[in-house]
Design an enzyme around this catalytic site. Structure first.
Site, PDB file in Angstrom:
ATOM      1  N   ASN A 177      -4.636   3.540  -3.294  1.00  0.00           N
ATOM      2  CA  ASN A 177      -6.069   3.052  -2.856  1.00  0.00           C
ATOM      3  C   ASN A 177      -7.073   4.288  -2.927  1.00  0.00           C
ATOM      4  O   ASN A 177      -7.043   5.277  -2.214  1.00  0.00           O
ATOM      5  CB  ASN A 177      -5.940   2.701  -1.491  1.00  0.00           C
TER       6      ASN A 177
ATOM      7  N   LYS B 220     -10.246   4.244  -2.494  1.00  0.00           N
ATOM      8  CA  LYS B 220     -11.379   4.076  -1.679  1.00  0.00           C
ATOM      9  C   LYS B 220     -12.454   4.447  -2.211  1.00  0.00           C
ATOM     10  O   LYS B 220     -12.783   3.780  -3.486  1.00  0.00           O
ATOM     11  CB  LYS B 220     -10.990   4.991  -0.345  1.00  0.00           C
TER      12      LYS B 220
ATOM     13  N   HIS C  49      -8.199  -4.043   5.243  1.00  0.00           N
ATOM     14  CA  HIS C  49      -8.170  -2.405   5.468  1.00  0.00           C
ATOM     15  C   HIS C  49      -8.784  -2.118   6.833  1.00  0.00           C
ATOM     16  O   HIS C  49      -9.892  -2.655   7.078  1.00  0.00           O
ATOM     17  CB  HIS C  49      -8.386  -1.677   4.338  1.00  0.00           C
TER      18      HIS C  49
ATOM     19  N   GLU D 201     -10.380   0.452   7.525  1.00  0.00           N
ATOM     20  CA  GLU D 201     -11.652   1.084   7.335  1.00  0.00           C
ATOM     21  C   GLU D 201     -12.670   0.062   7.357  1.00  0.00           C
ATOM     22  O   GLU D 201     -14.081   0.117   7.663  1.00  0.00           O
ATOM     23  CB  GLU D 201     -11.821   1.969   6.237  1.00  0.00           C
TER      24      GLU D 201
ATOM     25  N   GLY E  10      -5.085   9.121   6.824  1.00  0.00           N
ATOM     26  CA  GLY E  10      -5.977  10.091   6.390  1.00  0.00           C
ATOM     27  C   GLY E  10      -5.819  11.420   7.456  1.00  0.00           C
ATOM     28  O   GLY E  10      -6.756  12.174   7.283  1.00  0.00           O
TER      29      GLY E  10
ATOM     30  N   SER F 193      -1.101   8.576   5.452  1.00  0.00           N
ATOM     31  CA  SER F 193      -0.569   9.771   5.203  1.00  0.00           C
ATOM     32  C   SER F 193       0.638  10.044   4.423  1.00  0.00           C
ATOM     33  O   SER F 193       1.418  10.885   4.548  1.00  0.00           O
ATOM     34  CB  SER F 193      -0.686  10.489   6.427  1.00  0.00           C
TER      35      SER F 193
ATOM     36  N   GLU G  87      -0.228  -0.373   8.362  1.00  0.00           N
ATOM     37  CA  GLU G  87      -1.026   1.062   8.128  1.00  0.00           C
ATOM     38  C   GLU G  87      -1.521   1.330   9.903  1.00  0.00           C
ATOM     39  O   GLU G  87      -2.589   0.997  10.141  1.00  0.00           O
ATOM     40  CB  GLU G  87      -2.108   0.901   7.458  1.00  0.00           C
TER      41      GLU G  87
HETATM   42  P1  PGA Z   1      -4.144   7.920   3.398  1.00  0.00           P
HETATM   43  O1  PGA Z   1      -4.816   6.278   3.330  1.00  0.00           O
HETATM   44  O2  PGA Z   1      -2.934   7.684   2.319  1.00  0.00           O
HETATM   45  O3  PGA Z   1      -5.377   8.604   2.981  1.00  0.00           O
HETATM   46  O4  PGA Z   1      -3.878   8.320   4.974  1.00  0.00           O
HETATM   47  C1  PGA Z   1      -3.761   5.217   3.211  1.00  0.00           C
HETATM   48  C2  PGA Z   1      -4.732   3.930   3.224  1.00  0.00           C
HETATM   49  O5  PGA Z   1      -5.715   3.971   3.884  1.00  0.00           O
HETATM   50  O6  PGA Z   1      -4.454   3.050   2.620  1.00  0.00           O
END
Ligand code: PGA
Length: 224
Positions: free
Chosen positions: A8, A10, A82, A84, A155, A185, A149
């Site tokens: 992903n 983003k 997601h 976010e 992140g 992460s 998640e």
């Molecule tokens: P990350 O994000 O690997 O940067 O923690 C994962 C995600 O949001 O899908």
């Protein structure tokens, strides 16, 4: 068996990164890349996913993209819900479910994201929160995947204990019997141990998916 790796990006990446993927990460049937919409059609030899879709089939929604349009360009997967998007675009469980339904109606496989906040985790409320999300977000029929998640792990470099990931995946598997990814992460160093958990069917990777070397290592860790 090969487990899945969903990359992903983003709101990151560039044409240069598309080229790097195409040149270095070919021939991985278990890799799905979710770049920003404008790059999706630049991939020729990698499976792709959309990062989002609108919950309406069409209409006056400037800046949005519909499931029929995603289908139109041949994309078979779409991340929905997601955290976010839930946080910054105020998507509710009900909206997430509508998005998943639009995908299913268009033969796109939705990857439905669920996860608890740090406060939920600290208050040992994780399973209650996940149960509620599962009840409200999941379509009654049709094929979909789930991405677990934990919001506090996205992140941040923080990851739940392996035993916790294992227990939560078992909990979700018992309720749904679907393909379940872990995200939050995941990186070149921890992918192997996370992917060695039996009920983790793959990983959803954000930050570490922007680095080709890390991608190669994580893809090596997908064979189980
Ligand atoms: P990350 O994000 O690997 O940067 O923690 C994962 C995600 O949001 O899908």
């Amino acid at each position: 068996m090969l487990k899945w790796l969903v990359a992903n990006w983003k709101m990151n990446g560039s044409l240069e990164l598309v080229k790097d993927y195409e040149n270095n990460l070919k021939n991985h049937s278990n890799l799905i890349v979710a770049p920003p919409f404008i790059y999706i059609n630049k991939f020729s030899s990698t499976k792709t996913a959309a990062q989002n879709v609108h919950f309406q089939p069409n209409g006056a929604y400037t800046g949005e993209v519909s499931a029929t349009q995603i289908k139109d360009i041949g994309v078979k997967f779409c991340i929905v819900g997601h955290s976010e998007r839930r946080i910054y675009s105020l998507e509710t469980n009900e909206i997430v479910k509508e998005k998943a339904l639009r995908c299913i109606e268009n033969s796109i496989l939705p990857i439905i994201c669920i996860g608890e906040t740090q406060a939920d985790y600290e208050n040992k409320n994780t399973l209650n929160v996940l149960e509620k999300q599962l009840e409200s977000c999941l379509p009654e029929n049709g094929e979909f995947w789930i991405a677990y998640e934990p919001i506090w792990a996205i992140g941040t470099g923080l990851v739940p204990k392996l035993k916790e990931i294992e227990a939560i995946h078992e909990f979700i598997k018992e309720k749904t019997n679907k393909t379940i990814l872990y995200g939050g992460s995941v990186n070149a160093e921890n992918a192997e141990e996370i992917l060695s958990i039996e009920k983790v069917d793959g990983v959803l990777v954000g930050g570490a998916s922007l680095k080709i070397d890390a991608m190669k290592k994580m893809l090596n860790a997908t064979a189980h």
